[in-house]
Design an enzyme around this catalytic site. Structure first.
Site, PDB file in Angstrom:
ATOM      1  N   ASP A 130       0.906  -1.248   0.130  1.00 55.54           N
ATOM      2  CA  ASP A 130      -0.110  -0.141  -0.072  1.00 55.54           C
ATOM      3  C   ASP A 130       0.851   1.281   0.206  1.00 55.54           C
ATOM      4  OD1 ASP A 130      -2.261  -1.754   0.429  1.00 55.54           O
ATOM      5  OD2 ASP A 130      -1.834  -1.771   2.491  1.00 55.54           O
ATOM      6  N   HIS A 168      -4.276  -1.728  -6.677  1.00 57.30           N
ATOM      7  CA  HIS A 168      -3.873  -0.642  -7.191  1.00 57.30           C
ATOM      8  C   HIS A 168      -4.701   0.526  -7.716  1.00 57.30           C
ATOM      9  CE1 HIS A 168      -0.148  -3.625  -8.151  1.00 57.30           C
ATOM     10  NE2 HIS A 168      -0.413  -3.339  -6.593  1.00 57.30           N
ATOM     11  N   GLN A 170       2.211  -5.809  -3.317  1.00 59.27           N
ATOM     12  CA  GLN A 170       2.513  -5.895  -1.680  1.00 59.27           C
ATOM     13  C   GLN A 170       3.933  -5.156  -1.359  1.00 59.27           C
ATOM     14  OE1 GLN A 170       1.440  -9.370  -3.227  1.00 59.27           O
ATOM     15  NE2 GLN A 170      -0.567  -8.402  -3.090  1.00 59.27           N
TER      16      GLN A 170
HETATM   17  P1  IMP Z   1      -2.706 -12.710   1.865  1.00 60.08           P
HETATM   18  O1  IMP Z   1      -1.784 -12.146   0.881  1.00 60.08           O
HETATM   19  O2  IMP Z   1      -4.121 -12.440   1.512  1.00 60.08           O
HETATM   20  O3  IMP Z   1      -2.560 -14.086   1.960  1.00 60.08           O
HETATM   21  O4  IMP Z   1      -2.748 -11.980   3.229  1.00 60.08           O
HETATM   22  C1  IMP Z   1      -1.379 -12.007   4.061  1.00 60.08           C
HETATM   23  C2  IMP Z   1      -0.973 -10.865   4.537  1.00 60.08           C
HETATM   24  O5  IMP Z   1      -0.501  -9.984   3.529  1.00 60.08           O
HETATM   25  C3  IMP Z   1      -2.114 -10.001   5.198  1.00 60.08           C
HETATM   26  O6  IMP Z   1      -1.432  -9.345   6.373  1.00 60.08           O
HETATM   27  C4  IMP Z   1      -2.661  -8.910   4.147  1.00 60.08           C
HETATM   28  O7  IMP Z   1      -3.315  -7.870   4.894  1.00 60.08           O
HETATM   29  C5  IMP Z   1      -1.180  -8.613   3.485  1.00 60.08           C
HETATM   30  N1  IMP Z   1      -1.697  -8.207   2.097  1.00 60.08           N
HETATM   31  C6  IMP Z   1      -1.845  -9.062   1.046  1.00 60.08           C
HETATM   32  N2  IMP Z   1      -1.824  -8.074  -0.006  1.00 60.08           N
HETATM   33  C7  IMP Z   1      -1.620  -6.986   0.535  1.00 60.08           C
HETATM   34  C8  IMP Z   1      -1.583  -5.607  -0.337  1.00 60.08           C
HETATM   35  O8  IMP Z   1      -1.666  -5.570  -1.556  1.00 60.08           O
HETATM   36  N3  IMP Z   1      -1.303  -4.692   0.396  1.00 60.08           N
HETATM   37  C9  IMP Z   1      -1.157  -4.585   1.759  1.00 60.08           C
HETATM   38  N4  IMP Z   1      -1.108  -5.765   2.568  1.00 60.08           N
HETATM   39  C10 IMP Z   1      -1.564  -7.073   1.876  1.00 60.08           C
END
Ligand code: IMP
Length: 428
Positions: free
Chosen positions: A13, A41, A224
């Site tokens: 983010d 995004h 991410q």
């Molecule tokens: P997952 O990717 O859905 O498995 O989530 C795993 C961790 O990554 C969690 O803490 C989510 O909040 C974080 N996360 C996944 N994608 C993003 C993103 O695009 N921005 C910020 N945090 C993310």
């Protein structure tokens, strides 16, 4: 000829979408190389906001957009996104968007397992986005995944689903106490996706190789952030892929010698969604102010983001892990009006000072941030387009970041719009 990777340096983010959109003007091709629709995004062009989850942010600049083999793709979400962008007048046919035949597909059981597991884990949950990202990468590693190349062959696809679903349904029912899924429903649904997506599916590695040989410029768009990387992040509170720049090669199918620059996106403060330690987190009115002024809500889940001061221990970690050649500092305008600004320069742990980001989460959770305090600024900086036009205190803040992490600031973002940007040094 330049081929540039863009990565997040914090916990995601950071505003990568805007910077990718901006720099796409100078690229011929934009490639996503990891993650899935856990990413969100946000781009603002001429006052209009666009959010993409899977389609690379280069689409608004009408560039060729590729989804690499390192991405996990939910076909339903991708088709929805194609419709959404088409409805906004953005042409996104197969000549503009190509998907790697080797990219893994998110299946309905991936989402179901993700949600049911988080529910079962209660306060020990990861705080995932619930999009099935982890379970999909898990199946990739255990050779139970299904790729687009298999989706295109209905016989192979049915065989794979038949074998895998038996195991998934057993696990869903008997361990996660969740509903099971119907084989025929999945086959019908995915047959339809296969028909619609077939024209987009190809060998991305060859497309990129030919483009590079023809002297075209490529932008690799990370999702991410570095501290959500499966190897280098705050494990287990991480996502399930490598978010660092090295994965641009693996997740797109090219060799490292092609990369000419790596830009790290640094939000002017720190945010995090989901669980896990966050040493410079703010729990006071300043944290609330940053959260409000920065509209810090997740673009994918709408969750409120946790906010804190800029942490240069994390950033130094990112410089090394990604081989950053430059920085893009985003959301600098959000700090306007805060009298004094803290920058975390080290951690105090058990009576000593730590300068390197610890791997042990118990240690990280016990770390107390060491702050350096700088004067803030009260001016509205959003209309400034030249570095010399920024207030002296704002310039001091940027210079101090450069000094502390020994990496030059190439771009400064002072508002969400594409034009609300100061470009000091264009990496292309
Ligand atoms: P997952 O990717 O859905 O498995 O989530 C795993 C961790 O990554 C969690 O803490 C989510 O909040 C974080 N996360 C996944 N994608 C993003 C993103 O695009 N921005 C910020 N945090 C993310």
């Amino acid at each position: 000829m330049s081929n540039v990777v863009i990565v997040g340096t914090q916990w995601g983010d950071e505003g990568k979408g805007k910077i990718v959109d901006l720099l796409s003007e100078f690229a011929d091709i934009v490639v996503r190389f990891q993650g899935g629709n856990n990413a969100g995004h946000t781009m603002v062009v001429n006052g209009k906001q666009f959010i993409s989850h899977l389609v690379p942010s280069g689409i608004l600049q009408k560039k060729i957009c590729l989804i690499g083999n390192g991405v996990v793709v939910d076909p339903a979400v991708l088709l929805e996104e194609i419709d959404y962008l088409n409805s906004k007048g953005i042409d996104i046919g197969p000549e503009k968007l190509r998907i790697s035949e080797k990219a893994h597909i998110i299946m309905p059981y991936h989402k179901q397992v993700d949600l049911a597991r988080e529910k079962m884990n209660g306060d020990k949950k990861i705080g995932t986005t619930g999009r099935g990202i982890g379970p999909s990468y898990e199946d990739k590693a255990t050779r139970r995944g299904i790729r687009f190349v298999e989706l295109l062959d209905s016989e192979v696809f049915s065989e794979r689903v038949d074998i895998i679903l038996k195991e998934k349904n057993f696990y869903l029912k008997n361990y996660l106490s969740s509903d099971t899924l119907d084989f025929n429903e999945i086959i019908d649904l995915y047959k339809n996706y296969s028909k619609k997506l077939a024209p987009y599916i190809t060998n991305i590695s060859i497309v990129i190789d030919e483009a590079i040989k023809a002297g075209k410029q490529i932008l690799f768009e990370g999702a991410q952030g570095t501290h959500l990387d499966i190897d280098h992040g705050t494990y287990p509170y991480v996502t399930s892929s490598n978010t660092v720049s090295g994965n641009a090669c693996c997740g797109a199918g090219i060799g490292p010698k092609e990369i000419t620059g790596v830009i790290g996106i640094v939000k002017a403060y720190t945010t995090r969604v989901g669980q896990g330690p966050f040493p410079a987190e703010l729990f006071d009115a300043t944290g609330d102010k940053i959260q409000k002024n920065g509209a810090e809500f997740g673009a994918t889940t709408g969750r409120k983001r946790r906010c804190g001061w800029l942490d240069t221990v994390m950033l130094r970690n990112s410089v090394r892990l990604n081989g950053l050649t430059g920085l893009a500092v985003t959301k600098l305008d959000v700090l306007g009006g805060i009298k004094s600004l803290n920058i975390c320069t080290g951690y105090e742990y058990d009576g000593s000072i730590i300068h390197d980001f610890p791997a042990n989460l118990k240690v990280l959770a016990a770390c107390k941030p060491i702050y350096e305090t700088m004067l803030g600024w009260s001016e509205d900086i959003s209309s400034i387009r030249k570095i010399e036009g920024l207030p002296q205190n704002t310039r001091n803040y940027l210079s101090r970041i450069e000094e502390l992490i020994k990496t030059p600031v190439n771009i400064v973002s002072v508002g969400p719009g594409r034009d609300e940007t100061i470009v000091i040094n264009n990496p292309f």
